[in-house]
Motif scaffolding. Structure first.
Motif, PDB file in Angstrom:
ATOM      1  N   ALA A 136      11.255  13.941  -5.565  1.00  0.00           N
ATOM      2  CA  ALA A 136      12.247  14.506  -4.643  1.00  0.00           C
ATOM      3  C   ALA A 136      11.974  15.997  -4.447  1.00  0.00           C
ATOM      4  O   ALA A 136      12.032  16.508  -3.330  1.00  0.00           O
ATOM      5  CB  ALA A 136      13.663  14.278  -5.171  1.00  0.00           C
ATOM      6  N   ARG A 137      11.643  16.697  -5.532  1.00  0.00           N
ATOM      7  CA  ARG A 137      11.322  18.124  -5.456  1.00  0.00           C
ATOM      8  C   ARG A 137      10.081  18.333  -4.587  1.00  0.00           C
ATOM      9  O   ARG A 137      10.034  19.238  -3.745  1.00  0.00           O
ATOM     10  CB  ARG A 137      11.105  18.684  -6.856  1.00  0.00           C
ATOM     11  N   TYR A 173      11.395  17.700  -0.821  1.00  0.00           N
ATOM     12  CA  TYR A 173      12.362  18.645  -0.262  1.00  0.00           C
ATOM     13  C   TYR A 173      11.967  20.112  -0.443  1.00  0.00           C
ATOM     14  O   TYR A 173      12.145  20.919   0.470  1.00  0.00           O
ATOM     15  CB  TYR A 173      13.757  18.400  -0.865  1.00  0.00           C
ATOM     16  N   LEU A 220       9.195  20.399   2.492  1.00  0.00           N
ATOM     17  CA  LEU A 220      10.041  20.927   3.572  1.00  0.00           C
ATOM     18  C   LEU A 220      10.345  22.414   3.426  1.00  0.00           C
ATOM     19  O   LEU A 220      10.869  23.033   4.344  1.00  0.00           O
ATOM     20  CB  LEU A 220      11.353  20.140   3.648  1.00  0.00           C
ATOM     21  N   TRP A 254      12.557  23.789   1.347  1.00  0.00           N
ATOM     22  CA  TRP A 254      13.949  24.090   1.015  1.00  0.00           C
ATOM     23  C   TRP A 254      14.001  24.802  -0.330  1.00  0.00           C
ATOM     24  O   TRP A 254      13.192  24.543  -1.218  1.00  0.00           O
ATOM     25  CB  TRP A 254      14.777  22.812   0.982  1.00  0.00           C
ATOM     26  N   VAL A 311      20.325  21.670  -3.675  1.00  0.00           N
ATOM     27  CA  VAL A 311      19.913  22.524  -2.575  1.00  0.00           C
ATOM     28  C   VAL A 311      21.136  22.817  -1.715  1.00  0.00           C
ATOM     29  O   VAL A 311      21.823  21.889  -1.276  1.00  0.00           O
ATOM     30  CB  VAL A 311      18.829  21.815  -1.715  1.00  0.00           C
ATOM     31  N   VAL A 361      22.756  23.230   1.494  1.00  0.00           N
ATOM     32  CA  VAL A 361      22.352  22.800   2.832  1.00  0.00           C
ATOM     33  C   VAL A 361      23.342  23.228   3.912  1.00  0.00           C
ATOM     34  O   VAL A 361      23.119  22.963   5.090  1.00  0.00           O
ATOM     35  CB  VAL A 361      22.124  21.265   2.895  1.00  0.00           C
ATOM     36  N   LEU A 397      20.251  15.933  -5.747  1.00  0.00           N
ATOM     37  CA  LEU A 397      19.310  14.834  -5.939  1.00  0.00           C
ATOM     38  C   LEU A 397      19.239  14.591  -7.444  1.00  0.00           C
ATOM     39  O   LEU A 397      18.686  15.386  -8.193  1.00  0.00           O
ATOM     40  CB  LEU A 397      17.947  15.202  -5.355  1.00  0.00           C
ATOM     41  N   HIS A 427      20.022  15.865  10.590  1.00  0.00           N
ATOM     42  CA  HIS A 427      19.584  17.247  10.780  1.00  0.00           C
ATOM     43  C   HIS A 427      19.512  17.460  12.287  1.00  0.00           C
ATOM     44  O   HIS A 427      18.639  16.903  12.953  1.00  0.00           O
ATOM     45  CB  HIS A 427      18.211  17.462  10.130  1.00  0.00           C
ATOM     46  N   MET A 441       8.495  16.227   8.286  1.00  0.00           N
ATOM     47  CA  MET A 441       9.021  15.369   7.225  1.00  0.00           C
ATOM     48  C   MET A 441       8.015  14.282   6.841  1.00  0.00           C
ATOM     49  O   MET A 441       7.836  13.982   5.664  1.00  0.00           O
ATOM     50  CB  MET A 441      10.364  14.775   7.638  1.00  0.00           C
ATOM     51  N   ASP A 468      13.211   9.319   3.442  1.00  0.00           N
ATOM     52  CA  ASP A 468      12.627  10.162   2.405  1.00  0.00           C
ATOM     53  C   ASP A 468      11.952   9.274   1.357  1.00  0.00           C
ATOM     54  O   ASP A 468      11.985   8.037   1.472  1.00  0.00           O
ATOM     55  CB  ASP A 468      13.676  11.118   1.829  1.00  0.00           C
ATOM     56  N   TRP A 521      17.116   9.741   7.286  1.00  0.00           N
ATOM     57  CA  TRP A 521      17.446  11.001   7.944  1.00  0.00           C
ATOM     58  C   TRP A 521      17.338  10.809   9.446  1.00  0.00           C
ATOM     59  O   TRP A 521      16.324  10.325   9.934  1.00  0.00           O
ATOM     60  CB  TRP A 521      16.463  12.089   7.514  1.00  0.00           C
TER      61      TRP A 521
END
Length: 142
Positions: A18-19, A22, A26, A28, A40, A42, A50, A74, A89, A114, A120
């Protein structure tokens, strides 16, 4: 009760993956980065959490199999940005599900999943609600 949402928590199979998606993919910025959870900011008062699946289940109880039947969205200011963000993404590890395409309600959207399968929606919404959800200083453009 005040009408607001503070956290959206997603149980993930692998916090490191996940890290990688994202944060590394991405770009973030984590608000909190622990072994079992990545958070995060957002939105002004909204955090995406997460959380490692096992740690999630230890506190919350058993998780349903497969991704939850929800979408995260988004919104972007222009139609062109939909394809750009979707491509970013996908390059970060998402799977393209559909679109981008015209929607009967007047918008232009596409969907990606994801690494854990959470969907998303990347959306350009030309209406007043589309304007409302964009960050300050941005405006919906044709």
């Amino acid at each position: 009760m005040e009408q607001r949402l503070s956290f959206v928590t997603l149980a993930v199979r692998d916090v490191a993956a996940a890290r990688a998606f994202y944060v590394d993919g991405l770009g973030w910025q984590p608000t909190y980065d622990g072994e079992d959870v990545l958070m995060v900011q957002v939105g002004e008062r909204l955090v995406l959490s997460l959380w490692d699946l096992a740690a999630f289940e230890a506190e919350v109880g058993p998780a349903a199999e497969g991704p939850a039947p929800i979408t995260l969205a988004h919104n972007v200011a222009t139609r062109e940005e939909v394809a750009t963000v979707m491509a970013q993404m996908v390059a970060a590890g998402a799977r393209r599900l559909s679109g981008p395409e015209e929607r009967e309600w007047g918008g232009f959207t596409g969907y990606v999943a994801d690494p854990d399968g959470y969907r998303w929606e990347i959306a350009w919404n030309p209406g007043p609600l589309g304007q409302q959800v964009l960050p300050a200083g941005q405006e919906v453009r044709p």
